[in-house]
Write an enzyme that holds these catalytic residues in place. Structure first.
Site, PDB file in Angstrom:
ATOM      1  N   CYS A 169      18.022  38.821  77.585  1.00  0.00           N
ATOM      2  CA  CYS A 169      19.409  38.524  76.869  1.00  0.00           C
ATOM      3  C   CYS A 169      18.901  37.996  75.661  1.00  0.00           C
ATOM      4  O   CYS A 169      18.262  38.452  74.753  1.00  0.00           O
ATOM      5  CB  CYS A 169      20.263  37.896  77.703  1.00  0.00           C
ATOM      6  SG  CYS A 169      21.991  38.292  76.912  1.00  0.00           S
TER       7      CYS A 169
ATOM      8  N   HIS B 100      20.983  41.491  82.461  1.00  0.00           N
ATOM      9  CA  HIS B 100      20.598  40.407  83.256  1.00  0.00           C
ATOM     10  C   HIS B 100      20.214  40.964  84.419  1.00  0.00           C
ATOM     11  O   HIS B 100      21.006  41.153  85.298  1.00  0.00           O
ATOM     12  CB  HIS B 100      21.678  39.417  83.251  1.00  0.00           C
ATOM     13  CG  HIS B 100      21.933  38.363  82.180  1.00  0.00           C
ATOM     14  ND1 HIS B 100      21.463  37.259  81.965  1.00  0.00           N
ATOM     15  CD2 HIS B 100      22.993  38.688  81.313  1.00  0.00           C
ATOM     16  CE1 HIS B 100      21.828  36.782  80.944  1.00  0.00           C
ATOM     17  NE2 HIS B 100      22.542  37.391  80.367  1.00  0.00           N
TER      18      HIS B 100
ATOM     19  N   GLU C  60      18.446  39.936  86.728  1.00  0.00           N
ATOM     20  CA  GLU C  60      18.456  38.778  87.751  1.00  0.00           C
ATOM     21  C   GLU C  60      19.795  38.914  88.638  1.00  0.00           C
ATOM     22  O   GLU C  60      19.685  38.712  89.991  1.00  0.00           O
ATOM     23  CB  GLU C  60      17.986  37.478  87.285  1.00  0.00           C
ATOM     24  CG  GLU C  60      19.386  36.724  86.513  1.00  0.00           C
ATOM     25  CD  GLU C  60      19.343  37.042  85.311  1.00  0.00           C
ATOM     26  OE1 GLU C  60      18.690  38.352  84.554  1.00  0.00           O
ATOM     27  OE2 GLU C  60      20.252  36.291  84.397  1.00  0.00           O
TER      28      GLU C  60
HETATM   29  N1  GLN Z   1      23.879  34.162  73.038  1.00  0.00           N
HETATM   30  C1  GLN Z   1      23.440  35.565  73.189  1.00  0.00           C
HETATM   31  C2  GLN Z   1      24.508  36.598  72.953  1.00  0.00           C
HETATM   32  O1  GLN Z   1      25.753  36.247  73.269  1.00  0.00           O
HETATM   33  C3  GLN Z   1      22.743  35.864  74.435  1.00  0.00           C
HETATM   34  C4  GLN Z   1      23.614  35.669  75.457  1.00  0.00           C
HETATM   35  C5  GLN Z   1      23.015  35.624  76.844  1.00  0.00           C
HETATM   36  O2  GLN Z   1      21.896  35.358  76.880  1.00  0.00           O
HETATM   37  N2  GLN Z   1      23.492  35.767  77.960  1.00  0.00           N
HETATM   38  O3  GLN Z   1      24.440  37.533  72.642  1.00  0.00           O
END
Ligand code: GLN
Length: 570
Positions: A387, A513, A515
């Site tokens: 992310c 994600h 994970e």
């Molecule tokens: N802050 C970034 C976004 O909103 C990444 C979010 C995250 O890592 N969950 O896109």
């Protein structure tokens, strides 16, 4: 009709109630029952989505996009199920529902009160999952917080009422307490447990089973005393001694016959559970033949709960690779200091065979993450970005390989000239912070032949998301020309989900994600591949070190044979 099991805790928080509930779910499932777990949290936030990880640890995201307590992660991992938004309830959500009804005039002029309106809504939610799915045999409801908290009271009162309304064999209560070991006295103390159970009984809930969390096994004498004072059979007082791995807990409880006694109490006729594959998995975790070290560079590193699912994913991914994964925590802000030169980076990442950048929000520590990525890229250390980790990788490559010196994300610098990461179109104009990100499971198409495709072995995958920003398509071609492969995109090709560098041994970053979907008996494909790459990297380092040692020996022995002493001796 489903049976209902309630899990509460007392004395202190952080006893591992979530693991205990998940372990009971695991055992009941291994006995062939259809089990669902849910968590009721007494705080007033509608969900944990807007809370800082420091307050609450990781926000776990479900397929349907619900932002949940991290215990739901344990539930999914221990019972191999997929949960939904109805499996996590907060007091905030209860009040939100009630107040919406009140505004519609649905209370027909009555005064809206904690009893019966709040408790009725809680009771409705206790049975909701089982009402929606008649195949469910057992609903396990864990109550967050500890007995005695003001906030927990409506939940416990609802449980008291609910149990009274059901027949005796349809509900059971499990209470977790701390049995501290007092070093100076050399003994364990049962008094806090007695007080905690007294508190619970004062509310009208007699626990049917006690799980005593201890450092030392409680022993028969303490068990007898606890049973006597807490008004339950001695055989229903279980030892919850600290385990080396959380995955041992179901087996520890099974050894004490907990699942059998629970089934008797609930009049559930089942076979003994088949724990073979679970046991094999636990043995692999406890006795890995080798280890690799992977650095996690994040900004919440003091609080490991903020990265709970990542930690678990590494444990899972070690199993098929026959290694334990040692996690090295690096605070990204520590890498930002201008005195941190390449030499210092080398020291920090010495002996690390992989580097992971997890998700996150806000600009604190960003430049440190970018430096870590550059270090991994240039030194050919396996790298995995999640992310925010992908977004940082785009910035790093943008600046160094694509030639966009000022590349950045508009999350950190709204006015920057090269926003290689920018706000998603449908996020523009979003004002409310709660529940408005791109959330939950979305499909992703993989590029045949890519590293991602080779890991998953399929062309279409689904992964869980939680973000507002995305790769800016205006720069995609430039990145591709610089050697980046966008190996995963949304089905319409518009949204980058995975990027990789084929010229690097393992450089993969994902917008989702992974994970959140890893399971102990089925490691996530990308974590598995990362650990595999880390093992290869470690082997290469070991070979190089061995070669160097031989060379050094040769030089030393050559030196000896050329020395005047050895010559004269000759
Ligand atoms: N802050 C970034 C976004 O909103 C990444 C979010 C995250 O890592 N969950 O896109």
């Amino acid at each position: 009709m489903a049976k209902y099991l309630f899990v509460t805790g007392g004395v202190v928080s952080a006893l591992g109630k979530g693991i205990a509930a998940a372990s009971l779910g695991n055992l009941l499932k291994a006995r062939g029952l259809n089990v669902v777990l849910q968590k009721f949290d007494p705080y007033l936030n509608v969900d944990p989505g807007t809370m800082s990880p420091y307050q609450h640890g990781e926000v776990f995201v479900l397929d349907d996009g619900a932002e949940c307590d991290l215990d739901l992660g344990h539930y999914e991992r221990f019972t191999d199920t997929k949960l939904n938004q109805y499996n996590n309830l907060t007091c905030g959500r209860v009040y939100e529902t009630i107040l919406a009804k009140e505004r519609k005039g649905e209370y027909l002029g009555r005064t809206v009160q904690v009893i019966p309106h709040v408790t009725d809504e809680i009771k409705r939610r206790i049975t909701l999952c089982a009402n929606n799915d008649p195949t469910i045999d057992v609903v396990i409801t864990e109550i967050g917080g500890t007995v005695g908290d003001i906030e927990s009271q409506p939940f416990l009162e609802a449980i008291r009422q609910f149990r009274l309304e059901q027949s005796y064999h349809d509900t059971a209560s499990v209470h977790l307490t701390l049995v501290p070991y007092i070093k100076a006295a050399g003994e364990i103390k049962t008094k806090p447990t007695q007080h905690s159970v007294r508190e619970l009984r004062g509310i009208g809930i007699q626990p049917d089973f006690l799980m005593c969390r201890t450092e030392q096994p409680i022993g028969e004498e303490a068990r007898r005393k606890i049973a006597l004072f807490c008004n339950l059979p001695q055989g229903h007082v279980f030892d919850g001694t600290d385990a080396k791995s959380i995955y041992e807990v179901p087996m520890n409880l099974h050894r004490q016959n907990f699942d059998e006694l629970l089934c008797q109490r609930l009049m559930l006729e089942t076979e003994a559970p088949d724990m073979d594959s679970w046991e094999r998995m636990v043995n692999s975790i406890l006795n890995p033949p080798d280890t690799v070290r992977i650095a996690i560079v994040g900004k919440y590193v003091e609080l490991k709960d903020a990265y709970k699912s990542i930690i678990e994913s590494f444990i899972h991914a070690g199993i098929p690779n026959h290694v334990g994964v040692d996690q090295v925590w690096v605070d990204s802000e520590d890498l930002e200091n201008s005195e941190v030169g390449d030499q210092r980076l080398k020291e920090i990442f010495e002996d690390c065979h992989g580097i992971l950048i997890p998700g996150g929000f806000g600009d604190r520590g960003i430049e440190g993450k970018i430096r870590a990525i550059r270090f991994a890229r240039l030194n050919k250390i396996p790298f995995f970005g999640i992310c925010l980790g992908l977004q940082c990788a785009m910035i790093e490559i943008g600046r160094d390989l694509v030639g966009l010196e000022k590349a950045n994300s508009s999350e950190f610098d709204q006015a920057n000239v090269h926003p290689v990461i920018h706000l998603m179109e449908d996020q523009k104009g979003v004002i409310n912070k709660g529940g408005t990100m791109r959330l939950g499971s979305w499909p992703c198409h993989l590029k045949p032949g890519s590293r991602a495709y080779n890991s998953y072995g399929e062309l279409e995958i689904k992964e869980r998301h939680r973000h507002r920003y995305e790769v800016n398509n205006a720069y995609r071609q430039q990145f591709e020309e610089a050697g980046v492969v966008f190996s995963g995109t949304s089905p319409d090709g518009e949204l980058v989900e995975i990027m990789e560098l084929p010229s690097h041994p393992f450089f993969v970053a994902v917008q989702f994600h992974p994970e959140l979907k890893s399971r102990p008996r089925e490691a996530h494909p990308l974590f598995k591949s990362l650990v595999e790459a880390a093992v290869d990297h470690q082997n290469m380092c070991r070979e190089e070190a061995a070669k160097k040692a031989v060379e050094n020996e040769e030089i030393a022995s050559e030196g000896e044979s050329n020395s005047p002493v050895s010559r004269s001796e000759a």
